[in-house]
Design an enzyme around this catalytic site. Structure first.
Site, PDB file in Angstrom:
ATOM      1  N   GLY A   1       0.822  -1.211   0.000  1.00  0.00           N
ATOM      2  CA  GLY A   1       0.000   0.000   0.000  1.00  0.00           C
ATOM      3  C   GLY A   1       0.850   1.252   0.000  1.00  0.00           C
ATOM      4  O   GLY A   1       2.089   1.188  -0.070  1.00  0.00           O
ATOM      5  N   PHE A   2       0.177   2.360   0.108  1.00  0.00           N
ATOM      6  CA  PHE A   2       0.856   3.663   0.079  1.00  0.00           C
ATOM      7  C   PHE A   2       1.869   3.793   1.236  1.00  0.00           C
ATOM      8  O   PHE A   2       3.078   3.882   1.010  1.00  0.00           O
ATOM      9  CB  PHE A   2      -0.222   4.759   0.127  1.00  0.00           C
ATOM     10  CG  PHE A   2       0.248   6.117   0.540  1.00  0.00           C
ATOM     11  CD1 PHE A   2       1.355   6.706  -0.059  1.00  0.00           C
ATOM     12  CD2 PHE A   2      -0.433   6.822   1.530  1.00  0.00           C
ATOM     13  CE1 PHE A   2       1.791   7.981   0.330  1.00  0.00           C
ATOM     14  CE2 PHE A   2      -0.007   8.082   1.921  1.00  0.00           C
ATOM     15  CZ  PHE A   2       1.102   8.665   1.329  1.00  0.00           C
ATOM     16  N   VAL A   3       1.384   3.775   2.472  1.00  0.00           N
ATOM     17  CA  VAL A   3       2.287   3.971   3.618  1.00  0.00           C
ATOM     18  C   VAL A   3       3.231   2.779   3.761  1.00  0.00           C
ATOM     19  O   VAL A   3       4.451   2.945   3.945  1.00  0.00           O
ATOM     20  CB  VAL A   3       1.488   4.174   4.930  1.00  0.00           C
ATOM     21  CG1 VAL A   3       2.437   4.362   6.107  1.00  0.00           C
ATOM     22  CG2 VAL A   3       0.545   5.382   4.820  1.00  0.00           C
TER      23      VAL A   3
ATOM     24  N   ASN B   1      -2.702  -8.707   0.430  1.00  0.00           N
ATOM     25  CA  ASN B   1      -3.623  -9.395  -0.488  1.00  0.00           C
ATOM     26  C   ASN B   1      -4.027  -8.514  -1.673  1.00  0.00           C
ATOM     27  O   ASN B   1      -4.872  -8.901  -2.469  1.00  0.00           O
ATOM     28  CB  ASN B   1      -4.868  -9.897   0.261  1.00  0.00           C
ATOM     29  CG  ASN B   1      -5.692  -8.747   0.837  1.00  0.00           C
ATOM     30  OD1 ASN B   1      -5.365  -7.580   0.644  1.00  0.00           O
ATOM     31  ND2 ASN B   1      -6.758  -9.085   1.538  1.00  0.00           N
TER      32      ASN B   1
ATOM     33  N   ASP C   1      -3.783 -13.018   2.364  1.00  0.00           N
ATOM     34  CA  ASP C   1      -4.456 -12.324   3.457  1.00  0.00           C
ATOM     35  C   ASP C   1      -3.544 -12.374   4.687  1.00  0.00           C
ATOM     36  O   ASP C   1      -2.953 -13.426   4.985  1.00  0.00           O
ATOM     37  CB  ASP C   1      -5.785 -13.026   3.757  1.00  0.00           C
ATOM     38  CG  ASP C   1      -6.629 -12.204   4.709  1.00  0.00           C
ATOM     39  OD1 ASP C   1      -7.586 -11.573   4.230  1.00  0.00           O
ATOM     40  OD2 ASP C   1      -6.329 -12.185   5.923  1.00  0.00           O
TER      41      ASP C   1
ATOM     42  N   LEU D   1       3.669 -18.203   8.935  1.00  0.00           N
ATOM     43  CA  LEU D   1       5.016 -17.857   8.465  1.00  0.00           C
ATOM     44  C   LEU D   1       6.043 -18.234   9.524  1.00  0.00           C
ATOM     45  O   LEU D   1       5.826 -17.990  10.713  1.00  0.00           O
ATOM     46  CB  LEU D   1       5.131 -16.355   8.196  1.00  0.00           C
ATOM     47  CG  LEU D   1       4.327 -15.791   7.039  1.00  0.00           C
ATOM     48  CD1 LEU D   1       4.462 -14.275   7.003  1.00  0.00           C
ATOM     49  CD2 LEU D   1       4.806 -16.410   5.736  1.00  0.00           C
TER      50      LEU D   1
ATOM     51  N   SER E   1      -5.102  -2.443   5.771  1.00  0.00           N
ATOM     52  CA  SER E   1      -6.530  -2.121   5.840  1.00  0.00           C
ATOM     53  C   SER E   1      -6.866  -1.163   4.707  1.00  0.00           C
ATOM     54  O   SER E   1      -6.081  -0.243   4.436  1.00  0.00           O
ATOM     55  CB  SER E   1      -6.872  -1.430   7.166  1.00  0.00           C
ATOM     56  OG  SER E   1      -8.205  -0.957   7.132  1.00  0.00           O
TER      57      SER E   1
ATOM     58  N   TYR F   1     -14.863   1.254   9.363  1.00  0.00           N
ATOM     59  CA  TYR F   1     -13.445   1.622   9.504  1.00  0.00           C
ATOM     60  C   TYR F   1     -13.157   2.095  10.933  1.00  0.00           C
ATOM     61  O   TYR F   1     -12.281   1.555  11.609  1.00  0.00           O
ATOM     62  CB  TYR F   1     -13.127   2.723   8.499  1.00  0.00           C
ATOM     63  CG  TYR F   1     -11.672   3.130   8.427  1.00  0.00           C
ATOM     64  CD1 TYR F   1     -10.693   2.217   8.023  1.00  0.00           C
ATOM     65  CD2 TYR F   1     -11.276   4.432   8.727  1.00  0.00           C
ATOM     66  CE1 TYR F   1      -9.355   2.604   7.928  1.00  0.00           C
ATOM     67  CE2 TYR F   1      -9.950   4.826   8.622  1.00  0.00           C
ATOM     68  CZ  TYR F   1      -8.991   3.905   8.222  1.00  0.00           C
ATOM     69  OH  TYR F   1      -7.666   4.292   8.126  1.00  0.00           O
TER      70      TYR F   1
ATOM     71  N   ARG G   1      -9.202  10.057  -1.943  1.00  0.00           N
ATOM     72  CA  ARG G   1      -8.677  10.988  -0.935  1.00  0.00           C
ATOM     73  C   ARG G   1      -8.403  12.337  -1.599  1.00  0.00           C
ATOM     74  O   ARG G   1      -8.138  12.413  -2.802  1.00  0.00           O
ATOM     75  CB  ARG G   1      -7.426  10.404  -0.275  1.00  0.00           C
ATOM     76  CG  ARG G   1      -7.811   9.271   0.673  1.00  0.00           C
ATOM     77  CD  ARG G   1      -6.636   8.759   1.473  1.00  0.00           C
ATOM     78  NE  ARG G   1      -6.056   7.583   0.867  1.00  0.00           N
ATOM     79  CZ  ARG G   1      -5.278   6.736   1.514  1.00  0.00           C
ATOM     80  NH1 ARG G   1      -4.986   6.915   2.783  1.00  0.00           N
ATOM     81  NH2 ARG G   1      -4.777   5.675   0.911  1.00  0.00           N
TER      82      ARG G   1
HETATM   83  P1  NAD Z   1      -3.493   1.493   1.341  1.00  0.00           P
HETATM   84  O1  NAD Z   1      -4.850   1.035   0.953  1.00  0.00           O
HETATM   85  O2  NAD Z   1      -2.648   2.137   0.303  1.00  0.00           O
HETATM   86  O3  NAD Z   1      -2.662   0.279   1.951  1.00  0.00           O
HETATM   87  C1  NAD Z   1      -3.248  -0.737   2.713  1.00  0.00           C
HETATM   88  C2  NAD Z   1      -2.685  -2.062   2.243  1.00  0.00           C
HETATM   89  O4  NAD Z   1      -3.233  -3.121   3.030  1.00  0.00           O
HETATM   90  C3  NAD Z   1      -3.044  -2.362   0.789  1.00  0.00           C
HETATM   91  O5  NAD Z   1      -1.882  -2.709   0.075  1.00  0.00           O
HETATM   92  C4  NAD Z   1      -4.018  -3.524   0.895  1.00  0.00           C
HETATM   93  O6  NAD Z   1      -3.990  -4.364  -0.228  1.00  0.00           O
HETATM   94  C5  NAD Z   1      -3.552  -4.206   2.176  1.00  0.00           C
HETATM   95  N1  NAD Z   1      -4.557  -5.029   2.848  1.00  0.00           N
HETATM   96  C6  NAD Z   1      -5.814  -4.680   3.232  1.00  0.00           C
HETATM   97  N2  NAD Z   1      -6.418  -5.710   3.846  1.00  0.00           N
HETATM   98  C7  NAD Z   1      -5.520  -6.726   3.864  1.00  0.00           C
HETATM   99  C8  NAD Z   1      -5.552  -8.049   4.377  1.00  0.00           C
HETATM  100  N3  NAD Z   1      -6.628  -8.566   4.972  1.00  0.00           N
HETATM  101  N4  NAD Z   1      -4.449  -8.827   4.222  1.00  0.00           N
HETATM  102  C9  NAD Z   1      -3.346  -8.333   3.601  1.00  0.00           C
HETATM  103  N5  NAD Z   1      -3.258  -7.092   3.104  1.00  0.00           N
HETATM  104  C10 NAD Z   1      -4.341  -6.304   3.232  1.00  0.00           C
HETATM  105  O7  NAD Z   1      -3.677   2.446   2.589  1.00  0.00           O
HETATM  106  P2  NAD Z   1      -2.572   3.350   3.327  1.00  0.00           P
HETATM  107  O8  NAD Z   1      -2.953   4.757   3.142  1.00  0.00           O
HETATM  108  O9  NAD Z   1      -1.211   2.905   2.959  1.00  0.00           O
HETATM  109  O10 NAD Z   1      -2.865   2.965   4.849  1.00  0.00           O
HETATM  110  C11 NAD Z   1      -2.059   2.020   5.542  1.00  0.00           C
HETATM  111  C12 NAD Z   1      -2.528   1.902   6.977  1.00  0.00           C
HETATM  112  O11 NAD Z   1      -2.432   3.183   7.621  1.00  0.00           O
HETATM  113  C13 NAD Z   1      -3.985   1.458   7.094  1.00  0.00           C
HETATM  114  O12 NAD Z   1      -4.112   0.618   8.222  1.00  0.00           O
HETATM  115  C14 NAD Z   1      -4.724   2.753   7.341  1.00  0.00           C
HETATM  116  O13 NAD Z   1      -5.909   2.553   8.075  1.00  0.00           O
HETATM  117  C15 NAD Z   1      -3.703   3.553   8.137  1.00  0.00           C
HETATM  118  N6  NAD Z   1      -3.925   5.002   8.005  1.00  0.00           N
HETATM  119  C16 NAD Z   1      -3.564   5.657   6.858  1.00  0.00           C
HETATM  120  C17 NAD Z   1      -3.793   7.027   6.757  1.00  0.00           C
HETATM  121  C18 NAD Z   1      -3.394   7.810   5.532  1.00  0.00           C
HETATM  122  O14 NAD Z   1      -3.597   9.037   5.511  1.00  0.00           O
HETATM  123  N7  NAD Z   1      -2.831   7.208   4.510  1.00  0.00           N
HETATM  124  C19 NAD Z   1      -4.398   7.720   7.818  1.00  0.00           C
HETATM  125  C20 NAD Z   1      -4.784   7.009   8.934  1.00  0.00           C
HETATM  126  C21 NAD Z   1      -4.521   5.650   9.031  1.00  0.00           C
END
Ligand code: NAD
Length: 313
Positions: free
Chosen positions: A12-14, A34, A58, A65, A77, A147, A188
């Site tokens: 994901g992004f972060v 996933n 997932d 692992l 998430s 959420y 977003r």
């Molecule tokens: P994102 O959607 O880019 O990354 C989330 C990653 O989790 C995705 O790659 C997705 O495929 C993976 N994922 C989701 N459910 C899964 C599962 N059951 N098994 C395996 N992988 C799974 O979102 P993000 O912006 O990178 O956010 C990352 C985390 O930081 C999240 O938990 C999010 O709630 C939290 N967060 C982000 C922000 C923000 O501004 N970006 C703010 C508050 C909280």
């Protein structure tokens, strides 16, 4: 330094920026994702790296692992409103079963565990700015509850594992974060605005644009997460940038910095859309010595450049 990191949500992004950081720091990094909202392209540049493993699965299956990990990061998430509204059950699953599975790995291996919680646990806040002592104003049945409540449960579970099993858990509450590798289509504000500005399309603003957000650049966010991971603090600790701006100001800055001719276009506000968001980061400063360093203009310029390059690929 952490020698072996389990990173759930690393595509994901972060998460992908965290993968970069920990590999650069010399750790071995195992990403489990996933791809429900993530992209392989976010980690494609790491494929050649011998200390990097990507498992498309997932994250509940992380328990199978082989260990040992000394750091478990839960960043798995759906995170943007359109994405978690499109995947409500999967989002509740990410907060509940995934959190439990990852906590079990941390317990098994004696690892530090960090949960990415969110400013959304404060709901539509009635106090401003939000400090960690504020308990929130959240609907447990509204559309966004999948959420907010999942994250609140995940926080409660993390604290229960600390109290019951002595797991070294840490909860951070991320506020709006932006930067390269955001999904341009996940709804977003920053990616939506940048995408529209670069295409010369109208910038979609909800309401009258007076609602505020506090934007934290990804490099600052990663430093905050890493500081939390390197500590034994339980949290919750807010990690975000207190510089509060209206959505209209953010849209105007993006138009200006991208040299766009776009204008703003007003749309109805979504249900439960918070009016104001601003982190109180006193605790992060005190406990982690962390505060954001990147000003919004520099962060937006870097983000706009990244989106521009992506478009030309
Ligand atoms: P994102 O959607 O880019 O990354 C989330 C990653 O989790 C995705 O790659 C997705 O495929 C993976 N994922 C989701 N459910 C899964 C599962 N059951 N098994 C395996 N992988 C799974 O979102 P993000 O912006 O990178 O956010 C990352 C985390 O930081 C999240 O938990 C999010 O709630 C939290 N967060 C982000 C922000 C923000 O501004 N970006 C703010 C508050 C909280």
């Amino acid at each position: 330094m952490h020698s072996r990191v389990l990173l759930a949500g690393g595509a994901g992004f972060v998460g992908s920026h965290l993968a970069d950081h920990f590999l650069e720091a010399g750790s071995e990094v195992v990403v489990v994702d996933n791809l429900i909202t993530g992209f392989k392209t976010n980690i494609a540049h790491l494929a050649h790296e011998p200390r990097f493993t990507f498992i498309e699965d997932d994250a509940t299956n992380s328990e199978s692992l082989p260990g040992a990990f000394d750091l478990v990061l839960h960043f798995a998430s759906p995170a943007s409103p359109p994405r978690y509204l499109a995947h409500p059950i999967e989002t509740l699953h990410a907060g509940s079963s995934v959190t439990e599975a990852l906590l079990n790995v941390a317990q098994r291996d004696g690892a530090r565990f960090v949960l990415a919680s969110t400013s959304e646990v404060y709901g539509d806040p009635s106090v401003h700015p939000q400090s960690e002592t504020y308990w929130g104003n959240v609907s447990s049945t509204g559309p966004r509850s999948v959420y907010d409540e999942a994250k609140r449960y995940a926080e409660a579970l993390s604290f229960a594992y600390r109290r019951s099993f002595g797991v070294d858990t840490g909860v951070i509450r991320l506020f709006n974060t932006y930067g390269p590798r955001m999904d341009p289509d996940d709804g977003r504000a920053v990616p939506a605005f940048v995408k529209a500005a670069l295409a010369g399309n109208p910038i979609p603003l909800h309401g009258d644009g007076s609602q505020t957000r506090s934007l934290c650049f990804i490099d600052d966010q990663v430093r905050g997460i890493v500081a939390m991971a390197g500590s034994h603090e339980p949290g919750p600790v807010n990690i975000g940038n207190p510089h509060e701006q209206s959505l209209l100001e953010i849209a105007e800055a993006i138009i200006r910095l991208s040299g766009s001719t776009s204008t703003v276009e007003l749309h109805p506000r979504p249900v439960d859309d918070p009016e104001r968001r601003q982190p109180d980061i006193t605790l992060a400063q005190l406990l982690l010595g962390w505060s954001p360093l990147v000003n919004v203009e520099d962060g937006l310029n870097t983000t706009i450049d990244w989106f521009r390059n992506e478009r030309s690929k």
